[in-house]
Design an enzyme around this catalytic site. Sequence first.
Site, PDB file in Angstrom:
ATOM      1  N   SER A  81       0.837  -1.196   0.000  1.00 53.05           N
ATOM      2  CA  SER A  81       0.000   0.000   0.000  1.00 53.05           C
ATOM      3  C   SER A  81       0.870   1.243   0.000  1.00 53.05           C
ATOM      4  O   SER A  81       2.078   1.190   0.213  1.00 53.05           O
ATOM      5  CB  SER A  81      -0.938  -0.023   1.196  1.00 53.05           C
ATOM      6  N   CYS A  82       0.230   2.337  -0.285  1.00 51.54           N
ATOM      7  CA  CYS A  82       0.847   3.647  -0.366  1.00 51.54           C
ATOM      8  C   CYS A  82       1.717   3.931   0.869  1.00 51.54           C
ATOM      9  O   CYS A  82       1.260   3.689   1.960  1.00 51.54           O
ATOM     10  CB  CYS A  82      -0.289   4.660  -0.459  1.00 51.54           C
ATOM     11  N   PRO A  83       2.919   4.416   0.757  1.00 53.36           N
ATOM     12  CA  PRO A  83       3.611   4.922  -0.447  1.00 53.36           C
ATOM     13  C   PRO A  83       4.509   3.892  -1.146  1.00 53.36           C
ATOM     14  O   PRO A  83       5.217   4.236  -2.084  1.00 53.36           O
ATOM     15  CB  PRO A  83       4.515   6.009   0.151  1.00 53.36           C
ATOM     16  N   SER A  92       1.810   7.370   3.542  1.00 57.01           N
ATOM     17  CA  SER A  92       2.756   8.290   2.909  1.00 57.01           C
ATOM     18  C   SER A  92       3.124   9.418   3.849  1.00 57.01           C
ATOM     19  O   SER A  92       4.269   9.883   3.855  1.00 57.01           O
ATOM     20  CB  SER A  92       2.146   8.893   1.645  1.00 57.01           C
TER      21      SER A  92
END
Lengths: 75, 377
Positions: free
Chosen positions: A13-15, B78
């Site tokens: 999953s992100c990132p 992120s």
Amino acid sequence: MNADLIVDAKGLSCPMPIVRAKKGIDSLQSGQVMQLEATDKGSVNDFQGWIKQTGNEMLKMEEDNGVYRFFVKKA
Amino acid sequence: MAVKEMTSKELHARIDAGDSVFILDVRNPNDFEDWKIEGKTLRQVNIPYFDFLEEDEAVYNQLPKETEIVVVCAKGGSAQMVAEQLDEKGYSTSVLEGGMLSWSQFYHPVTVSTGEDMKLIQLNRLAKGCLSYMVISGGEALVVDANRHIEEYMALAKRENVKIAHIIDTHLHADHISGGAALAQETGATYYLSSSEMQGSTALPYEPLEQHETLKIGSVNAKVLAVPTPGHTPGSTSVLIDDRFLLSGDTIFVGGLGRPDLGGKAREWAQSLYDTVFKTVAALSDDVLVLPTHFADIKEINENGYVGATLGAIRASNEVMRNEDREAFTEKVAGASGATPPNFEEIVGINRGEIQVTAEQATDLEIGPNRCAVHHS
């Protein structure tokens, strides 16, 4: 399409898909092609943003049963 | 130093207290433009997380060293990466836990009015611009326009020590998934909705709202009137409490009127909206406090911390509420309605009980801002 490098980012999953993509592209020479596979839907938009930002070229993008496959040519 | 986690509630408390908050949103610029955290005293920049992967020092130029930076992304991953990177460079950082996903599920309750017989609370789901209400009287509660995170209402009822007895949806929502039916099932309360909104669908158990002009909450007689106010949808109904508070659904907002175009019959529904504004609502006094189901701009939150304005103030600031020319009205409200809420057809189907979705699908469908108000000034 033939790729010089295949990067598997499925299940990440992100990132992470973009982090892997960045590492992959860094290892290539100009003109070489990276194929990246990811399953994270959120990465699709981000991937396009990243390509634009880095000046590389998206050759092709396809979806196959929940797997997104990107072909990127290094600038 | 270490990267701290900040919950949506903590972030909101800081913004609400007027603390200087600096947000670094690391999502894609498109996503950021479409939908972001808003606050009156907020400083915010958008630098996508992938920019931090390049060894370009320029990206740091926009970031303050003296203020804590709250890093935000879609789900938190992120933001964590960027925050750690900033932390190493000596910035003070924290991460919004769960990202915009968590922000979209944050509800902030504000008491609008409290008296001997009745207490009225507005629940503000800030990220979506969605407002819902709890009206408390005599140990019972009426919930109006519940969103789908029904545990918020159950927790509030518990804190207030009341039993949820009635649940009303002012109309069939097109921009967010209703929690009305689920909350009714969970609490044993009665769920009311105007039957014309269901268009014959019997997938959900509900009580036709049009058959209940008045509702009794608890033992005390707070006067609760269901007033038909068609226009945004044919069955739109407002809830008038004690002749003082108008829970107006999507009919009247602080900044204007509800859009009549989501059913594909904009001009026809605009006629209903005209009659609602110039007949039904015209009969209400200027002192009535309008409490809508949405807001379009953070500025609509007033000095008391809730979204609402007197009918007099709304009439004064919205030309469309004063000009009785039917043709001009129709042109104005049916003409310029802008983008439709994302996924609205599917959301309508879910709210009618015709489509079932998982919690994850529901989250995806609801992502993004609210688009139910007509943007006219």
